[in-house]
Design a protein around this motif. Structure first.
Motif, short mmCIF file in Angstrom:
data_model
loop_
_atom_site.label_atom_id
_atom_site.label_comp_id
_atom_site.label_asym_id
_atom_site.label_seq_id
_atom_site.Cartn_x
_atom_site.Cartn_y
_atom_site.Cartn_z
N ALA A 81 73.41 50.93 142.22
CA ALA A 81 74.18 51.12 140.95
C ALA A 81 75.80 50.73 141.11
O ALA A 81 76.33 50.14 140.10
N PHE A 82 75.99 50.25 142.43
CA PHE A 82 77.40 49.66 142.78
C PHE A 82 77.27 48.08 142.15
O PHE A 82 78.36 47.72 141.90
N ASP A 83 76.27 47.60 142.15
CA ASP A 83 76.20 46.19 141.65
C ASP A 83 76.77 46.11 140.34
O ASP A 83 77.53 45.14 140.08
N LYS A 84 76.57 47.06 139.35
CA LYS A 84 77.08 47.09 138.17
C LYS A 84 78.71 47.28 137.91
O LYS A 84 79.34 46.67 136.96
N TYR A 85 79.26 47.57 138.98
CA TYR A 85 80.54 48.20 138.63
C TYR A 85 81.35 47.22 139.55
O TYR A 85 82.75 47.57 139.92
#
Ligand code: NAD
Length: 497
Positions: free
Chosen positions: A483-487
């Motif tokens: 999920a950190f890839d998106k942010y």
């Protein structure tokens, strides 16, 4: 400590002070033009609050506050371990205010208090804590350079994130986004659904109390076509994350393209197949899972097991077990702690679900259970869990996401046919397989085009596994380190030594 009764919850509901204003730059504010909308409870139609109906001017204010806070570095450049401490404190505050948040959620969207308390609020707190705990354990990379150079690959927050979320798990969907977005150092403008804005508005205050600086988390309640659209078209929003319908997701891609090419991550709808082979290890367990997969949260679940694919040879034995299991999933008063199924979110959703039931009957599917609106005298929006047999995968009830407790039973004869039917959909969110044959389970799982595949269970997973869809179920992944890839943006820094 005794468990609160329905009367206790009603009493608390009467004394609850409900905030309906937007939260911008660390304070509650009315919409810039003073507009409000009535927030009604689907339990019985009672008026809960007048909620700020934000629009483009509010989006401008909130995005500007988010940008200022981001540029100030107060949060974006804070040491990850310090951001972690604040995220964990916020998770704790959710736990401390668990009953209040659960009550707000149940009043606002009609789900049973049992589940708001045991699932929605604790899972939202876990999402915040897990992301907070992860953030000081994520390392950058050193590239494989020649001897006279040094290459660093680092992650930076993207900047201003707009998060637009749906009404079915209002607090939880918000926290799946806020966890990694805030932990990574971004500033966020959160837009909850107009059908369930209350927990997001309350969350803003708790985040402030936990130590999230002003402007870092802003909450704008309002309609999608108004404030949602303004955020999606905004030239100073760097990243748009969304959970909701495929129809709106497609529109958001257009808005991103028409504006500043903001990064856009979409978690959309589903029409998930639940495949029961004749060699399922435990038919009773499979039947119970099939019932909860369509009735839990009134069927308003993106991963609802709405297509039950049953191998022909066990159909006669299996369907009675499903119908029996569904008896424990009959609608009741959402504030009664014994209730498993509450009210649909609003009148519009009720009409949509009843419309699909009509369509199923019209297309010649045979109604095995349910099919009716009930408890109408309460003023609430309740529908019986409904089962259609004799469904072909070409029927409207098998192709379109209903987002209500309507199950389509489809038979198959071979594993190949099961996979063909399962994949014959524009969606690809989740799928389940019931078999005791390990090779068949793995072969089938590989062949299924879905972001989550469950074997001999329905709806497994926790914060460690990514969640999201293939095909028109979306592109992004919530939960897990992915999920950190998106942010975050990846930066390569190349140094001549
Ligand atoms: P929706 O698409 O109608 O609305 C979602 C959000 O988008 C709301 O906040 C709404 O106000 C906003 N919106 C609507 N029109 C907009 C526009 N033109 N511009 C900007 N924003 C706009 O969805 P919903 O009815 O709230 O939720 C149900 C849907 O959500 C289902 O399709 C379900 O499958 C999906 N969902 C997906 C997941 C997942 O993780 N994949 C999880 C939960 C729900």
């Amino acid at each position: 400590m005794t468990t609160p009764t329905r009367n206790d919850w009603e009493e608390r509901a009467r004394s609850l002070i409900i905030e309906g204003r937007a939260f911008v730059d660390g304070q509650y504010l009315p919409a810039a033009d003073g507009a409000t909308f009535d927030c009604l409870s689907p339990i019985d139609g009672r008026l809960l609050a007048q909620v700020a109906s934000c629009a483009a001017a509010d989006a401008d204010l909130a995005v500007a506050a988010a940008r200022r806070s981001f540029e100030s570095g107060r949060w974006s450049r804070l040491a990850p371990a310090k951001r972690k401490a604040v995220m964990i404190r916020l998770a704790e505050l959710l736990e401390i205010h668990r009953e209040e948040l659960a009550l707000l959620e149940t009043l606002d969207m009609g789900k049973p208090i049992k589940y708001s308390l045991s699932i929605d609020v604790p899972a939202a707190a876990r999402a915040l804590r897990w992301s907070g705990e992860a953030i000081d354990k994520l390392y950058g990379e050193v590239a494989a350079t020649p001897d006279d150079e040094l290459g660093l690959v680092t992650r930076e927050p993207v900047g201003v994130v707009a998060a637009i979320v749906p009404w079915n798990f209002p607090l939880l969907m918000a926290c799946w986004k806020l966890g990694p977005a805030l932990a990574s150092g971004n500033s966020v403008v959160l837009k909850p659904s107009e059908k369930s804005p209350l927990t997001a508005i309350r969350l803003a205050q708790l985040a402030f109390e936990a130590g999230i600086p002003p402007g870092v988390l802003n909450v704008l309640p309002g309609y999608g076509h108004s404030v949602g659209r303004a955020l999606a078209l905004h030239m100073d929003v760097d990243c748009l994350v969304f959970t909701g319908s495929t129809r709106v997701a497609k529109q958001l891609m257009v808005y991103a393209g028409e504006s500043n090419m903001k990064r856009i991550w979409l978690e959309a709808g589903g029409k998930s197949p639940n495949i029961v082979f004749a060699d399922a290890p435990d038919l009773a367990a499979a039947a119970e899972a099939a019932a909860s997969a369509i009735a839990f949260n009134q069927g308003e679940v993106c991963t609802a097991g709405s297509r039950l694919l049953v191998e022909r040879s066990i159909k006669e034995a299996f369907l009675p077990l499903v119908l029996e299991a569904l008896k424990t999933w009959q609608p009741g008063h959402p504030l009664d702690p014994a209730t498993n199924v509450g009210a649909l979110v609003d009148r519009q959703q009720l009409d949509t679900v009843l419309g699909y039931i009509e369509a199923g009957l019209g297309e010649g599917a045979s109604l095995l259970a349910g099919g009716r609106r009930i408890l109408e005298e309460t003023g609430g929006t309740y529908v019986e869990p409904t089962v259609f047999d004799g469904v072909s995968n070409a029927m409207k009830i098998a192709r379109e996401e209903i987002f209500g407790p309507v199950l389509s039973v489809i038979v198959f004869d071979t594993p190949e046919e099961a996979v063909q039917i399962a994949n014959d959909t524009s969606y690809g969110l989740a799928a389940a397989i019931w078999t005791r044959d390990l090779s068949k389970a793995h072969r089938t799982a590989r062949a299924l085009r879905a972001g989550s595949v469950w074997i001999n269970q329905y709806d497994g997973g926790d914060m460690t596994a990514p969640f999201g869809g293939f095909k028109q179920s979306g592109n992004g992944r919530d939960k897990s380190l992915h999920a950190f890839d998106k942010y975050t943006e990846l930066k390569a820094t190349w140094i001549k030594l």
